[in-house]
Design a protein around this motif. Structure first.
Motif, PDB file in Angstrom:
ATOM      1  N   LEU A 161       0.841  -1.188   0.000  1.00 11.63           N
ATOM      2  CA  LEU A 161       0.000   0.000   0.000  1.00 11.63           C
ATOM      3  C   LEU A 161       0.882   1.246   0.000  1.00 11.63           C
ATOM      4  O   LEU A 161       1.972   1.257   0.555  1.00 11.63           O
ATOM      5  N   ASP A 162       0.384   2.306  -0.598  1.00 11.25           N
ATOM      6  CA  ASP A 162       1.107   3.565  -0.646  1.00 11.25           C
ATOM      7  C   ASP A 162       1.147   4.163   0.760  1.00 11.25           C
ATOM      8  O   ASP A 162       0.108   4.313   1.404  1.00 11.25           O
ATOM      9  N   PRO A 163       2.327   4.537   1.269  1.00 10.47           N
ATOM     10  CA  PRO A 163       2.408   5.046   2.645  1.00 10.47           C
ATOM     11  C   PRO A 163       1.957   6.499   2.812  1.00 10.47           C
ATOM     12  O   PRO A 163       1.731   6.942   3.932  1.00 10.47           O
ATOM     13  N   VAL A 164       1.789   7.259   1.733  1.00 10.11           N
ATOM     14  CA  VAL A 164       1.429   8.676   1.866  1.00 10.11           C
ATOM     15  C   VAL A 164       0.057   8.872   2.530  1.00 10.11           C
ATOM     16  O   VAL A 164      -0.071   9.697   3.451  1.00 10.11           O
ATOM     17  N   PRO A 165      -0.995   8.142   2.140  1.00  9.55           N
ATOM     18  CA  PRO A 165      -2.271   8.327   2.851  1.00  9.55           C
ATOM     19  C   PRO A 165      -2.183   7.969   4.332  1.00  9.55           C
ATOM     20  O   PRO A 165      -2.829   8.614   5.168  1.00  9.55           O
ATOM     21  N   PHE A 166      -1.364   6.985   4.662  1.00  7.90           N
ATOM     22  CA  PHE A 166      -1.201   6.618   6.073  1.00  7.90           C
ATOM     23  C   PHE A 166      -0.440   7.694   6.835  1.00  7.90           C
ATOM     24  O   PHE A 166      -0.704   7.939   8.010  1.00  7.90           O
ATOM     25  N   LEU A 167       0.498   8.353   6.167  1.00  8.61           N
ATOM     26  CA  LEU A 167       1.206   9.461   6.794  1.00  8.61           C
ATOM     27  C   LEU A 167       0.247  10.615   7.070  1.00  8.61           C
ATOM     28  O   LEU A 167       0.244  11.191   8.166  1.00  8.61           O
ATOM     29  N   VAL A 168      -0.590  10.944   6.107  1.00  9.65           N
ATOM     30  CA  VAL A 168      -1.566  12.021   6.288  1.00  9.65           C
ATOM     31  C   VAL A 168      -2.559  11.662   7.393  1.00  9.65           C
ATOM     32  O   VAL A 168      -2.852  12.476   8.272  1.00  9.65           O
ATOM     33  N   LEU A 169      -3.065  10.440   7.370  1.00 14.02           N
ATOM     34  CA  LEU A 169      -3.989   9.998   8.408  1.00 14.02           C
ATOM     35  C   LEU A 169      -3.327  10.026   9.783  1.00 14.02           C
ATOM     36  O   LEU A 169      -3.927  10.451  10.768  1.00 14.02           O
ATOM     37  N   GLY A 170      -2.086   9.578   9.847  1.00 17.95           N
ATOM     38  CA  GLY A 170      -1.362   9.596  11.117  1.00 17.95           C
ATOM     39  C   GLY A 170      -1.167  10.993  11.649  1.00 17.95           C
ATOM     40  O   GLY A 170      -1.320  11.244  12.853  1.00 17.95           O
ATOM     41  N   LEU A 171      -0.830  11.930  10.775  1.00 18.40           N
ATOM     42  CA  LEU A 171      -0.648  13.314  11.222  1.00 18.40           C
ATOM     43  C   LEU A 171      -1.967  13.929  11.684  1.00 18.40           C
ATOM     44  O   LEU A 171      -2.002  14.674  12.672  1.00 18.40           O
ATOM     45  N   ILE A 172      -3.054  13.614  10.988  1.00 11.36           N
ATOM     46  CA  ILE A 172      -4.369  14.117  11.409  1.00 11.36           C
ATOM     47  C   ILE A 172      -4.740  13.572  12.780  1.00 11.36           C
ATOM     48  O   ILE A 172      -5.189  14.309  13.663  1.00 11.36           O
ATOM     49  N   LEU A 173      -4.548  12.272  12.983  1.00 15.95           N
ATOM     50  CA  LEU A 173      -4.865  11.669  14.285  1.00 15.95           C
ATOM     51  C   LEU A 173      -3.958  12.213  15.381  1.00 15.95           C
ATOM     52  O   LEU A 173      -4.401  12.418  16.520  1.00 15.95           O
ATOM     53  N   LEU A 174      -2.701  12.460  15.051  1.00 15.95           N
ATOM     54  CA  LEU A 174      -1.761  13.007  16.024  1.00 15.95           C
ATOM     55  C   LEU A 174      -2.199  14.404  16.467  1.00 15.95           C
ATOM     56  O   LEU A 174      -2.236  14.706  17.661  1.00 15.95           O
ATOM     57  N   VAL A 175      -2.555  15.245  15.536  1.00 16.62           N
ATOM     58  CA  VAL A 175      -3.001  16.602  15.874  1.00 16.62           C
ATOM     59  C   VAL A 175      -4.305  16.557  16.661  1.00 16.62           C
ATOM     60  O   VAL A 175      -4.459  17.265  17.669  1.00 16.62           O
ATOM     61  N   LEU A 176      -5.241  15.721  16.237  1.00 14.08           N
ATOM     62  CA  LEU A 176      -6.508  15.604  16.958  1.00 14.08           C
ATOM     63  C   LEU A 176      -6.281  15.110  18.386  1.00 14.08           C
ATOM     64  O   LEU A 176      -6.902  15.609  19.340  1.00 14.08           O
ATOM     65  N   GLY A 177      -5.391  14.151  18.548  1.00 18.26           N
ATOM     66  CA  GLY A 177      -5.081  13.651  19.888  1.00 18.26           C
ATOM     67  C   GLY A 177      -4.445  14.707  20.765  1.00 18.26           C
ATOM     68  O   GLY A 177      -4.768  14.828  21.953  1.00 18.26           O
ATOM     69  N   LEU A 178      -3.538  15.513  20.193  1.00 18.98           N
ATOM     70  CA  LEU A 178      -2.909  16.570  20.977  1.00 18.98           C
ATOM     71  C   LEU A 178      -3.920  17.646  21.378  1.00 18.98           C
ATOM     72  O   LEU A 178      -3.866  18.169  22.498  1.00 18.98           O
ATOM     73  N   VAL A 179      -4.860  17.946  20.486  1.00 14.03           N
ATOM     74  CA  VAL A 179      -5.907  18.920  20.822  1.00 14.03           C
ATOM     75  C   VAL A 179      -6.778  18.369  21.953  1.00 14.03           C
ATOM     76  O   VAL A 179      -7.144  19.103  22.880  1.00 14.03           O
ATOM     77  N   MET A 180      -7.094  17.090  21.897  1.00  8.08           N
ATOM     78  CA  MET A 180      -7.913  16.499  22.966  1.00  8.08           C
ATOM     79  C   MET A 180      -7.147  16.472  24.287  1.00  8.08           C
ATOM     80  O   MET A 180      -7.738  16.679  25.354  1.00  8.08           O
ATOM     81  N   LEU A 181      -5.841  16.219  24.237  1.00 12.25           N
ATOM     82  CA  LEU A 181      -5.041  16.278  25.461  1.00 12.25           C
ATOM     83  C   LEU A 181      -5.077  17.682  26.059  1.00 12.25           C
ATOM     84  O   LEU A 181      -5.248  17.853  27.267  1.00 12.25           O
TER      85      LEU A 181
END
Length: 91
Positions: A18-38
């Motif tokens: 699988l192409d890793p670019v969509p997973f990188l984008v998804l990971g960064l989105i989840l990371l930012v969302l998690g930091l906002v929730m923290l």
């Protein structure tokens, strides 16, 4: 009867990478969302402890813990996605 060569068999869906670019984008989105929730969970905790003069908006005093734990989980999953995709991109 000879078997087809290996690259021709590799085109099946289960064997393709699988192409890793969509997973990188998804990971960064989840990371930012998690930091906002923290950040939000810590702010709610401060409101309930009386260290912040703003009202706690009528929330349950235990909401900060739920938000904090969900933020930790999202941050961890996002970080795992982003690091794995970045390592795949760099190889």
């Amino acid at each position: 009867m000879a078997l087809p060569d290996y690259p021709a068999r590799m085109n099946t869906l289960a064997e393709r990478e699988l192409d890793p670019v969509p997973f990188l984008v998804l990971g960064l989105i989840l990371l930012v969302l998690g930091l906002v929730m923290l950040w939000r969970g810590i702010a709610l905790r401060r409101m309930h402890r009386g260290q912040d003069p703003r009202p706690a908006e009528g929330r349950d005093p235990r909401d900060w813990l739920r938000i904090l734990i969900e933020g930790l989980l999202l941050t961890g999953v996002g970080l795992a996605f982003a690091v794995h995709a970045a390592s795949r991109l760099l190889n």
